[in-house]
Scaffold this motif. Structure first.
Motif, PDB file in Angstrom:
ATOM      1  N   SER A  21       0.848  -1.191   0.000  1.00 21.03           N
ATOM      2  CA  SER A  21       0.000   0.000   0.000  1.00 21.03           C
ATOM      3  C   SER A  21       0.879   1.234   0.000  1.00 21.03           C
ATOM      4  N   CYS A  22       0.371   2.297  -0.570  1.00 21.00           N
ATOM      5  CA  CYS A  22       1.092   3.569  -0.590  1.00 21.00           C
ATOM      6  C   CYS A  22       0.065   4.685  -0.471  1.00 21.00           C
ATOM      7  N   ALA A  23       0.156   5.436   0.613  1.00 18.88           N
ATOM      8  CA  ALA A  23      -0.774   6.524   0.861  1.00 18.88           C
ATOM      9  C   ALA A  23      -0.085   7.866   0.662  1.00 18.88           C
ATOM     10  N   ALA A  24      -0.721   8.723  -0.092  1.00 12.99           N
ATOM     11  CA  ALA A  24      -0.206  10.066  -0.336  1.00 12.99           C
ATOM     12  C   ALA A  24      -0.865  11.058   0.610  1.00 12.99           C
ATOM     13  N   SER A  25      -0.061  11.963   1.128  1.00 10.82           N
ATOM     14  CA  SER A  25      -0.587  13.015   1.998  1.00 10.82           C
ATOM     15  C   SER A  25       0.160  14.304   1.720  1.00 10.82           C
ATOM     16  N   GLY A  26      -0.372  15.394   2.260  1.00 13.27           N
ATOM     17  CA  GLY A  26       0.258  16.680   2.046  1.00 13.27           C
ATOM     18  C   GLY A  26      -0.691  17.651   1.381  1.00 13.27           C
ATOM     19  N   ARG A  27      -0.119  18.710   0.892  1.00  6.61           N
ATOM     20  CA  ARG A  27      -0.930  19.743   0.293  1.00  6.61           C
ATOM     21  C   ARG A  27      -0.799  19.663  -1.226  1.00  6.61           C
ATOM     22  N   PHE A  28      -1.790  19.078  -1.859  1.00  8.21           N
ATOM     23  CA  PHE A  28      -1.763  18.976  -3.311  1.00  8.21           C
ATOM     24  C   PHE A  28      -3.167  19.074  -3.872  1.00  8.21           C
ATOM     25  N   TYR A  29      -3.243  19.523  -5.118  1.00  4.60           N
ATOM     26  CA  TYR A  29      -4.528  19.659  -5.782  1.00  4.60           C
ATOM     27  C   TYR A  29      -5.034  18.309  -6.272  1.00  4.60           C
ATOM     28  N   SER A  30      -4.172  17.601  -6.941  1.00  2.00           N
ATOM     29  CA  SER A  30      -4.597  16.334  -7.535  1.00  2.00           C
ATOM     30  C   SER A  30      -3.393  15.464  -7.828  1.00  2.00           C
ATOM     31  N   ILE A  31      -3.679  14.185  -8.006  1.00  4.82           N
ATOM     32  CA  ILE A  31      -2.655  13.220  -8.391  1.00  4.82           C
ATOM     33  C   ILE A  31      -3.037  12.652  -9.734  1.00  4.82           C
ATOM     34  N   ASN A  32      -2.119  12.677 -10.647  1.00  8.11           N
ATOM     35  CA  ASN A  32      -2.367  12.137 -11.972  1.00  8.11           C
ATOM     36  C   ASN A  32      -2.135  10.623 -11.921  1.00  8.11           C
ATOM     37  N   SER A  33      -1.020  10.179 -12.348  1.00  4.02           N
ATOM     38  CA  SER A  33      -0.746   8.740 -12.319  1.00  4.02           C
ATOM     39  C   SER A  33      -0.017   8.349 -11.035  1.00  4.02           C
ATOM     40  N   MET A  34      -0.170   7.097 -10.673  1.00  4.65           N
ATOM     41  CA  MET A  34       0.572   6.514  -9.560  1.00  4.65           C
ATOM     42  C   MET A  34       1.146   5.189 -10.039  1.00  4.65           C
ATOM     43  N   GLY A  35       2.262   4.806  -9.455  1.00  5.54           N
ATOM     44  CA  GLY A  35       2.874   3.576  -9.923  1.00  5.54           C
ATOM     45  C   GLY A  35       3.792   2.946  -8.905  1.00  5.54           C
ATOM     46  N   TRP A  36       4.237   1.753  -9.246  1.00  2.32           N
ATOM     47  CA  TRP A  36       5.172   1.005  -8.420  1.00  2.32           C
ATOM     48  C   TRP A  36       6.416   0.665  -9.230  1.00  2.32           C
ATOM     49  N   TYR A  37       7.548   0.862  -8.608  1.00  6.73           N
ATOM     50  CA  TYR A  37       8.845   0.516  -9.173  1.00  6.73           C
ATOM     51  C   TYR A  37       9.541  -0.426  -8.202  1.00  6.73           C
ATOM     52  N   ARG A  38      10.583  -1.074  -8.693  1.00  8.90           N
ATOM     53  CA  ARG A  38      11.439  -1.831  -7.784  1.00  8.90           C
ATOM     54  C   ARG A  38      12.892  -1.677  -8.223  1.00  8.90           C
ATOM     55  N   HIS A  39      13.757  -1.885  -7.232  1.00  9.80           N
ATOM     56  CA  HIS A  39      15.184  -1.782  -7.490  1.00  9.80           C
ATOM     57  C   HIS A  39      15.871  -2.921  -6.768  1.00  9.80           C
ATOM     58  N   ALA A  40      16.433  -3.822  -7.543  1.00 12.89           N
ATOM     59  CA  ALA A  40      17.165  -4.952  -6.982  1.00 12.89           C
ATOM     60  C   ALA A  40      18.660  -4.678  -7.093  1.00 12.89           C
ATOM     61  N   PRO A  41      19.459  -5.222  -6.187  1.00 14.87           N
ATOM     62  CA  PRO A  41      20.918  -5.004  -6.238  1.00 14.87           C
ATOM     63  C   PRO A  41      21.492  -5.434  -7.575  1.00 14.87           C
ATOM     64  N   GLY A  42      22.296  -4.550  -8.158  1.00 15.88           N
ATOM     65  CA  GLY A  42      22.945  -4.872  -9.419  1.00 15.88           C
ATOM     66  C   GLY A  42      22.074  -4.718 -10.638  1.00 15.88           C
ATOM     67  N   LYS A  43      20.841  -4.257 -10.429  1.00 20.68           N
ATOM     68  CA  LYS A  43      19.929  -4.076 -11.558  1.00 20.68           C
ATOM     69  C   LYS A  43      19.434  -2.643 -11.608  1.00 20.68           C
TER      70      LYS A  43
END
Length: 121
Positions: A21-43
């Motif tokens: 899960s990923c929750a966004a907070s703060g002062r913003f008007y809107s969120i366009n796209s949201m996504g998930w990335y990953r980073h593995a060692p050596g990649k």
């Protein structure tokens, strides 16, 4: 500013499931796209899945059919359901949001702190 807080990572056996899960907070008007990335060692960092505010999705070939991205716009939260996990899915997973914060005229990318996912064989 826009803050993204991820949760749900952990250790799981191969073939198991996790839900991030990923929750966004703060002062913003809107969120366009949201996504998930990953980073593995050596990649390189890899885009896994993305979802627009309207619900359109796209997936990397490496996770298509196993991972599902979804979004609750009312909660400014994005999810990643991960099934049939493999040891090669082990990485730090990051949430991304393209948002327009108060006082800004454009959309910018914001990132979470990352959550570790470890899949044992």
């Amino acid at each position: 500013q826009v803050q993204l807080v991820e949760s749900g990572g952990g250790l799981v056996q191969a073939g198991g499931s996790l839900r991030l899960s990923c929750a966004a907070s703060g002062r913003f008007y809107s969120i366009n796209s949201m996504g998930w990335y990953r980073h593995a060692p050596g990649k390189q960092r890899e885009l896994l899945a993305a979802i627009t505010s309207g619900g359109s999705t796209n997936y990397a070939e490496s996770v298509k059919g196993r991972f599902t991205i979804s979004r609750d716009n009312a909660k400014n939260t994005v999810y990643l359901q991960m099934n049939s996990l493999k040891p090669e899915d082990t990485a730090v997973y990051y949430c991304n949001a393209n948002a327009r914060r108060y006082g800004s005229t454009g959309y910018y990318d914001y990132w979470g702190q990352g959550t570790q996912v470890t899949v044992s064989s």
